[in-house]
Design a protein around this motif. Structure first.
Motif, mmCIF file in Angstrom:
data_model
loop_
_atom_site.group_PDB
_atom_site.id
_atom_site.type_symbol
_atom_site.label_atom_id
_atom_site.label_comp_id
_atom_site.label_asym_id
_atom_site.label_seq_id
_atom_site.Cartn_x
_atom_site.Cartn_y
_atom_site.Cartn_z
ATOM 1 N N CYS A 153 30.282 33.304 34.361
ATOM 2 C CA CYS A 153 30.619 32.500 33.176
ATOM 3 C C CYS A 153 29.681 31.307 33.039
ATOM 4 N N GLU A 154 29.316 30.699 34.166
ATOM 5 C CA GLU A 154 28.375 29.579 34.133
ATOM 6 C C GLU A 154 27.007 30.028 33.619
ATOM 7 N N GLN A 155 26.572 31.211 34.046
ATOM 8 C CA GLN A 155 25.260 31.704 33.622
ATOM 9 C C GLN A 155 25.197 31.918 32.117
ATOM 10 N N PHE A 156 26.325 32.268 31.516
ATOM 11 C CA PHE A 156 26.375 32.516 30.074
ATOM 12 C C PHE A 156 26.927 31.312 29.298
ATOM 13 N N SER A 157 27.238 30.228 30.017
ATOM 14 C CA SER A 157 27.816 29.021 29.391
ATOM 15 C C SER A 157 29.070 29.367 28.588
ATOM 16 N N VAL A 158 29.922 30.181 29.196
ATOM 17 C CA VAL A 158 31.158 30.643 28.573
ATOM 18 C C VAL A 158 32.349 30.205 29.422
ATOM 19 N N PRO A 159 33.391 29.604 28.839
ATOM 20 C CA PRO A 159 34.581 29.281 29.629
ATOM 21 C C PRO A 159 35.267 30.561 30.087
ATOM 22 N N PRO A 160 35.800 30.601 31.300
ATOM 23 C CA PRO A 160 36.430 31.825 31.798
ATOM 24 C C PRO A 160 37.475 32.410 30.851
ATOM 25 N N LYS A 161 38.237 31.562 30.179
ATOM 26 C CA LYS A 161 39.292 32.063 29.299
ATOM 27 C C LYS A 161 38.725 32.820 28.097
ATOM 28 N N ALA A 162 37.410 32.681 27.851
ATOM 29 C CA ALA A 162 36.778 33.396 26.740
ATOM 30 C C ALA A 162 36.053 34.657 27.218
ATOM 31 N N SER A 163 36.355 35.067 28.457
ATOM 32 C CA SER A 163 35.747 36.282 28.986
ATOM 33 C C SER A 163 36.822 37.319 29.277
ATOM 34 N N ILE A 164 36.431 38.587 29.210
ATOM 35 C CA ILE A 164 37.333 39.691 29.543
ATOM 36 C C ILE A 164 36.683 40.511 30.644
ATOM 37 N N VAL A 165 37.437 40.732 31.702
ATOM 38 C CA VAL A 165 36.970 41.468 32.874
ATOM 39 C C VAL A 165 37.672 42.817 32.919
ATOM 40 N N ILE A 166 36.948 43.866 33.311
ATOM 41 C CA ILE A 166 37.578 45.158 33.572
ATOM 42 C C ILE A 166 37.397 45.481 35.055
ATOM 43 N N GLU A 167 38.511 45.727 35.733
ATOM 44 C CA GLU A 167 38.540 45.894 37.188
ATOM 45 C C GLU A 167 39.447 47.052 37.582
ATOM 46 N N ASP A 168 39.054 47.748 38.643
ATOM 47 C CA ASP A 168 39.865 48.874 39.117
ATOM 48 C C ASP A 168 40.642 48.562 40.386
ATOM 49 N N SER A 169 40.408 47.409 41.011
ATOM 50 C CA SER A 169 41.071 47.099 42.270
ATOM 51 C C SER A 169 41.980 45.883 42.139
ATOM 52 N N VAL A 170 43.026 45.875 42.948
ATOM 53 C CA VAL A 170 43.944 44.734 42.983
ATOM 54 C C VAL A 170 43.187 43.475 43.378
ATOM 55 N N HIS A 171 42.270 43.597 44.336
ATOM 56 C CA HIS A 171 41.515 42.433 44.810
ATOM 57 C C HIS A 171 40.611 41.888 43.704
ATOM 58 N N GLY A 172 40.000 42.777 42.939
ATOM 59 C CA GLY A 172 39.156 42.342 41.837
ATOM 60 C C GLY A 172 39.945 41.690 40.728
ATOM 61 N N VAL A 173 41.095 42.290 40.395
ATOM 62 C CA VAL A 173 41.964 41.701 39.369
ATOM 63 C C VAL A 173 42.408 40.303 39.794
ATOM 64 N N ALA A 174 42.834 40.188 41.053
ATOM 65 C CA ALA A 174 43.305 38.892 41.551
ATOM 66 C C ALA A 174 42.212 37.836 41.465
ATOM 67 N N GLY A 175 40.981 38.203 41.790
ATOM 68 C CA GLY A 175 39.878 37.259 41.724
ATOM 69 C C GLY A 175 39.577 36.820 40.306
ATOM 70 N N ALA A 176 39.596 37.763 39.382
ATOM 71 C CA ALA A 176 39.323 37.432 37.981
ATOM 72 C C ALA A 176 40.411 36.553 37.397
ATOM 73 N N VAL A 177 41.665 36.853 37.735
ATOM 74 C CA VAL A 177 42.787 36.023 37.261
ATOM 75 C C VAL A 177 42.663 34.618 37.826
ATOM 76 N N ALA A 178 42.310 34.519 39.108
ATOM 77 C CA ALA A 178 42.155 33.201 39.730
ATOM 78 C C ALA A 178 41.034 32.404 39.073
ATOM 79 N N ALA A 179 40.040 33.095 38.550
ATOM 80 C CA ALA A 179 38.933 32.415 37.864
ATOM 81 C C ALA A 179 39.337 31.928 36.478
ATOM 82 N N GLY A 180 40.452 32.443 35.963
ATOM 83 C CA GLY A 180 40.895 32.065 34.629
ATOM 84 C C GLY A 180 40.460 33.040 33.554
ATOM 85 N N CYS A 181 39.933 34.196 33.968
ATOM 86 C CA CYS A 181 39.514 35.219 33.012
ATOM 87 C C CYS A 181 40.711 36.084 32.598
ATOM 88 N N ARG A 182 40.549 36.799 31.510
ATOM 89 C CA ARG A 182 41.536 37.795 31.103
ATOM 90 C C ARG A 182 41.086 39.134 31.665
#
Length: 228
Positions: A153-182
């Protein structure tokens, strides 16, 4: 959020069907060390984690002392198999082409492995140079730490809440949620298991899909559903 400003893909199990191949290699080589675990069970427990993290957990659980060269031998065999066997997740290319937002990859795999896999299926140029290996950028902390998502998000100058992540693992989902991403959960890889979708939802995925063909429409829908 009128429209997502960044779409972040995981790679293993989302863009390429690599998790089941890696799990097969890892479980076979663990068996040589006296650790018996089925590939499907292994993928269920450990998908999305780095190999050193997995080894540390298994060492603690079983008391096994792995040879010093074990991790390197496992990685080399996985790379050998992936280079010739890995396939694109069905619909990946079409989904990427339909998305209009800037995009990147955030993965726990090394840059070397990411390039190897994505080159093999012809998707490297769809993301390069925006391919971020969690253990090689920023704080170098792997998922489930949120750091690689924050770095992207920093590289693209985008706030995490304005990003959408697609993840297949519980660990990946948890990390993205912790970052504030959808987060959108994905269960279309061959390593998927009974209860996979429920586990991703419990980890914080707002919705879960099993076909990448559905992802562009979900990205549009999440913008409408946003409370922002």
């Amino acid at each position: 959020m009128a429209e997502p400003l960044l779409v972040i893909f995981d790679c293993d199990g989302v863009l390429v069907d690599s998790e089941i191949i890696a799990a097969a290699v890892e479980t076979a080589m663990l068996q040589e060390q006296g650790i018996e675990i089925e590939a499907a069970d292994f993928a269920t427990r450990f998908a999305g984690l780095t190999w050193p993290t997995i080894m540390a957990r298994l060492a603690e659980e079983t008391g096994t002392r792995f040879p010093k060269d074990f991790a390197a031998r496992v990685d080399a065999e996985i790379d050998r198999r992936l280079e010739s066997e890995v396939e694109e997740i069905p619909g990946a290319r079409e989904a990427i082409e339909r998305l209009t937002q800037p995009r990147c990859i955030c993965s726990n795999s090394s840059t070397h492995r990411l390039e190897l896999m994505l080159d093999h299926v012809g998707l490297w140029d769809a993301f390069a140079p925006h391919v971020f290996s969690a253990t090689e950028v920023g704080t170098k902390k792997g998922k489930p730490a949120p750091d690689v998502f924050l770095h992207a998000c920093e590289q693209f100058s985008v706030p995490p809440k304005a990003s959408i992540v697609i993840e297949d693992s519980v660990h990946g989902v948890a990390g993205a949620v912790a970052a504030g991403c959808r987060v959108v959960g994905f269960t279309g890889g061959r390593h998927s298991y009974a209860g996979h979708a429920e586990s991703l939802a419990e980890a914080g995925a707002e919705t879960v899909i099993s076909r990448l063909a559905d992802f562009p429409a979900v990205v549009e829908a999440l913008a409408i559903w946003s409370d922002a």
